[in-house]
Design a protein around this motif. Structure first.
Motif, PDB file in Angstrom:
ATOM      1  N   ILE A 109      52.231  45.848  -1.021  1.00  0.00           N
ATOM      2  CA  ILE A 109      53.561  46.432  -1.166  1.00  0.00           C
ATOM      3  C   ILE A 109      53.577  47.763  -0.429  1.00  0.00           C
ATOM      4  CG2 ILE A 109      55.269  47.336  -2.776  1.00  0.00           C
ATOM      5  CD1 ILE A 109      54.005  45.539  -4.940  1.00  0.00           C
ATOM      6  N   ILE A 110      54.465  47.876   0.556  1.00  0.00           N
ATOM      7  CA  ILE A 110      54.655  49.123   1.289  1.00  0.00           C
ATOM      8  C   ILE A 110      56.074  49.593   0.982  1.00  0.00           C
ATOM      9  CG2 ILE A 110      54.400  50.273   3.502  1.00  0.00           C
ATOM     10  CD1 ILE A 110      51.985  48.501   2.769  1.00  0.00           C
ATOM     11  N   GLN A 111      56.225  50.781   0.429  1.00  0.00           N
ATOM     12  CA  GLN A 111      57.558  51.231   0.032  1.00  0.00           C
ATOM     13  C   GLN A 111      58.288  51.911   1.197  1.00  0.00           C
ATOM     14  OE1 GLN A 111      58.199  52.513  -4.058  1.00  0.00           O
ATOM     15  NE2 GLN A 111      56.031  52.184  -4.483  1.00  0.00           N
ATOM     16  N   LYS A 112      59.396  52.584   0.891  1.00  0.00           N
ATOM     17  CA  LYS A 112      60.305  53.086   1.921  1.00  0.00           C
ATOM     18  C   LYS A 112      59.725  54.253   2.719  1.00  0.00           C
ATOM     19  CE  LYS A 112      64.440  51.896  -0.778  1.00  0.00           C
ATOM     20  NZ  LYS A 112      65.660  52.429  -1.450  1.00  0.00           N
ATOM     21  N   GLU A 113      60.096  54.302   3.985  1.00  0.00           N
ATOM     22  CA  GLU A 113      59.834  55.447   4.868  1.00  0.00           C
ATOM     23  C   GLU A 113      58.357  55.799   4.962  1.00  0.00           C
ATOM     24  OE1 GLU A 113      62.733  58.708   4.535  1.00  0.00           O
ATOM     25  OE2 GLU A 113      63.765  57.472   3.049  1.00  0.00           O
ATOM     26  N   ALA A 114      57.507  54.797   4.814  1.00  0.00           N
ATOM     27  CA  ALA A 114      56.069  55.016   4.997  1.00  0.00           C
ATOM     28  C   ALA A 114      55.713  54.865   6.477  1.00  0.00           C
ATOM     29  CB  ALA A 114      55.277  54.024   4.157  1.00  0.00           C
ATOM     30  N   GLU A 115      54.515  55.300   6.833  1.00  0.00           N
ATOM     31  CA  GLU A 115      54.029  55.163   8.216  1.00  0.00           C
ATOM     32  C   GLU A 115      52.596  54.641   8.181  1.00  0.00           C
ATOM     33  OE1 GLU A 115      53.209  57.796  12.277  1.00  0.00           O
ATOM     34  OE2 GLU A 115      54.077  58.747  10.495  1.00  0.00           O
ATOM     35  N   ILE A 116      52.360  53.558   8.883  1.00  0.00           N
ATOM     36  CA  ILE A 116      51.031  52.957   8.914  1.00  0.00           C
ATOM     37  C   ILE A 116      50.656  52.708  10.372  1.00  0.00           C
ATOM     38  CG2 ILE A 116      49.612  50.997   8.196  1.00  0.00           C
ATOM     39  CD1 ILE A 116      51.538  50.648   5.835  1.00  0.00           C
ATOM     40  N   THR A 117      49.524  53.254  10.785  1.00  0.00           N
ATOM     41  CA  THR A 117      49.092  53.145  12.172  1.00  0.00           C
ATOM     42  C   THR A 117      47.617  52.767  12.231  1.00  0.00           C
ATOM     43  OG1 THR A 117      50.674  54.855  12.816  1.00  0.00           O
ATOM     44  CG2 THR A 117      48.908  54.356  14.389  1.00  0.00           C
ATOM     45  N   ASN A 118      47.311  51.727  13.026  1.00  0.00           N
ATOM     46  CA  ASN A 118      45.917  51.323  13.267  1.00  0.00           C
ATOM     47  C   ASN A 118      45.142  51.114  11.966  1.00  0.00           C
ATOM     48  OD1 ASN A 118      46.410  51.586  16.044  1.00  0.00           O
ATOM     49  ND2 ASN A 118      45.865  53.758  16.000  1.00  0.00           N
ATOM     50  N   ALA A 119      45.743  50.363  11.050  1.00  0.00           N
ATOM     51  CA  ALA A 119      45.113  50.162   9.753  1.00  0.00           C
ATOM     52  C   ALA A 119      44.964  48.674   9.453  1.00  0.00           C
ATOM     53  CB  ALA A 119      45.939  50.830   8.659  1.00  0.00           C
ATOM     54  N   ASN A 120      43.948  48.371   8.655  1.00  0.00           N
ATOM     55  CA  ASN A 120      43.713  47.009   8.164  1.00  0.00           C
ATOM     56  C   ASN A 120      43.829  47.072   6.643  1.00  0.00           C
ATOM     57  OD1 ASN A 120      42.809  44.490   7.484  1.00  0.00           O
ATOM     58  ND2 ASN A 120      41.130  44.467   8.959  1.00  0.00           N
ATOM     59  N   ILE A 121      44.911  46.529   6.109  1.00  0.00           N
ATOM     60  CA  ILE A 121      45.241  46.751   4.698  1.00  0.00           C
ATOM     61  C   ILE A 121      45.413  45.413   3.998  1.00  0.00           C
ATOM     62  CG2 ILE A 121      46.997  47.656   3.130  1.00  0.00           C
ATOM     63  CD1 ILE A 121      47.523  49.840   5.220  1.00  0.00           C
ATOM     64  N   LYS A 122      44.826  45.310   2.801  1.00  0.00           N
ATOM     65  CA  LYS A 122      44.923  44.081   2.017  1.00  0.00           C
ATOM     66  C   LYS A 122      44.971  44.446   0.527  1.00  0.00           C
ATOM     67  CE  LYS A 122      42.530  39.669   1.192  1.00  0.00           C
ATOM     68  NZ  LYS A 122      41.314  38.870   1.499  1.00  0.00           N
ATOM     69  N   ASP A 123      45.765  43.698  -0.240  1.00  0.00           N
ATOM     70  CA  ASP A 123      45.822  43.856  -1.709  1.00  0.00           C
ATOM     71  C   ASP A 123      46.120  45.298  -2.116  1.00  0.00           C
ATOM     72  OD1 ASP A 123      45.035  41.184  -1.724  1.00  0.00           O
ATOM     73  OD2 ASP A 123      42.913  41.680  -1.945  1.00  0.00           O
ATOM     74  N   SER A 124      47.094  45.918  -1.465  1.00  0.00           N
ATOM     75  CA  SER A 124      47.314  47.358  -1.637  1.00  0.00           C
ATOM     76  C   SER A 124      48.747  47.691  -2.011  1.00  0.00           C
ATOM     77  CB  SER A 124      46.946  48.093  -0.340  1.00  0.00           C
ATOM     78  OG  SER A 124      45.583  47.896  -0.015  1.00  0.00           O
ATOM     79  N   MET A 125      48.920  48.918  -2.531  1.00  0.00           N
ATOM     80  CA  MET A 125      50.236  49.505  -2.762  1.00  0.00           C
ATOM     81  C   MET A 125      50.294  50.863  -2.083  1.00  0.00           C
ATOM     82  SD  MET A 125      51.295  48.690  -6.738  1.00  0.00           S
ATOM     83  CE  MET A 125      52.880  49.528  -6.545  1.00  0.00           C
TER      84      MET A 125
END
Length: 333
Positions: A294-310
């Motif tokens: 779950i990624i909420q509003k106005e977040a920024e994600i760059t060059n990431a490997n994400i799993k099972d996260s909030m």
């Protein structure tokens, strides 16, 4: 019919996400938990929902306006009530005293359900229950041979029933509930330092009210990060035939593996998203792989490997990371 939604709890098990946003307003599948809860009840109920009362703490005017808007989307009048002290479930419900007459559903905004919320006019009330393997951590109900609820036992140390109360109740004549709730408060009947709703329910059954158990097909918890991510997964599966990717999102050189929710104004570049990912409005993702999160509003994600996260509102993840839980305005770089 009216719906009363107690939701004044702190949501401490879901921190840091509940430090800035009340737990019932955490989105799953792109929609706040409380919005899904009342929507599901209204959608399956044969009676029109005319009023929805939200019992809250000091959540601020912005939250109050959001809750009133939720009621409005369902064609109901929204009302706000306040529980200023955490004095238990019975006390919480009584905070909406003016709504406790006629047919009322009381639904605690801690969990989501897949259930039939049809209320038969032939019963005094319905308590929705779920059969579980270990009932010792829950309040449970006992039934007689006719399937009528005869007793309520809070967190039994020895087995008495495996039918757990899940926090949703229907009262044909809620004024009777109001009377018993006031009796508990007026006579200071407290257990564990709080006024307990099952004590009022027991008094009702002793006076002849006949509660029937309601069947729940699926019970989805939102108590901590792991189970909330799982609930998001299940909700996306339920909604997979709907349009979940906004026409107002920008998706360039990326793969979206359904089911995923992508909100308005989200920008996704050079990334692989999904399955089972919710991306809030105006979030920016680039060069990343995200699964079951779950990624909420106005977040920024760059060059990431994400799993099972909030990941919270306006948070930033600017490095390799996996299985994380970060709140609003947090940065990892």
């Amino acid at each position: 019919m009216k719906i009363v939604v107690p939701m004044a709890g702190r949501g401490s098990r879901l921190r840091p996400h509940t430090l800035t946003v009340p737990k019932p307003l955490i989105p799953v599948g792109g929609k706040p938990i409380v919005h899904r809860l009342v929507e599901d009840i209204a959608k399956t109920s044969a009676d029109k929902v005319t009023e929805i009362g939200f019992i809250i703490g000091d959540f601020g005017k912005e939250v109050e306006q959001e809750l009133l808007a939720v009621a409005e989307t369902l064609g109901a009048k929204g009302k706000i009530f306040y529980q200023e002290e955490a004095l238990g479930t019975a006390h919480a419900v009584l905070c909406a005293e003016e709504m406790l007459d006629g047919p009322v559903v009381v639904a605690f905004a801690d969990t989501l359900f897949r259930a039939d919320f049809t209320m038969s006019p032939d019963v005094d009330g319905v308590l929705w229950v779920k059969q579980i393997d270990d009932p010792s951590a829950f309040g449970v109900v006992k039934l007689d041979a006719e399937g009528t609820i005869t007793d309520f036992v809070e967190k039994p140390k020895e087995f008495v029933s495996d039918l757990a109360m899940i926090g949703i109740y229907y009262f044909k004549e809620a004024e009777k509930l109001r009377t018993e709730l006031k009796y508990l408060i007026d006579n200071n009947i407290i257990k564990g330092g709080e006024y307990q709703l099952p004590d009022a329910l027991r008094r009702l059954t002793e006076k002849g009210t006949k509660f029937k158990p309601g069947e729940v097909n699926e019970w989805l918890d939102c108590g901590n990060k792991a189970v909330t991510v799982f609930t998001n997964q299940r909700v996306l599966e339920f909604d997979k035939d709907k349009q979940l990717v906004s026409d107002k999102a920008t998706i360039n050189n990326s793969v979206i593996i359904p089911p995923c929710y992508i909100g308005d104004g989200a920008v996704i570049k050079n990334s692989v998203i999904g399955p089972h990912v919710s991306v809030g409005a105006a979030t920016k993702i680039s060069g990343s792989v995200i699964v079951n999160s779950i990624i909420q509003k106005e977040a920024e994600i760059t060059n990431a490997n994400i799993k099972d996260s909030m990941i919270g509102n306006k948070a930033a993840v600017l490095k390799q990371a996996s299985d994380i839980s970060i709140g609003d305005f947090t940065t990892i770089d």
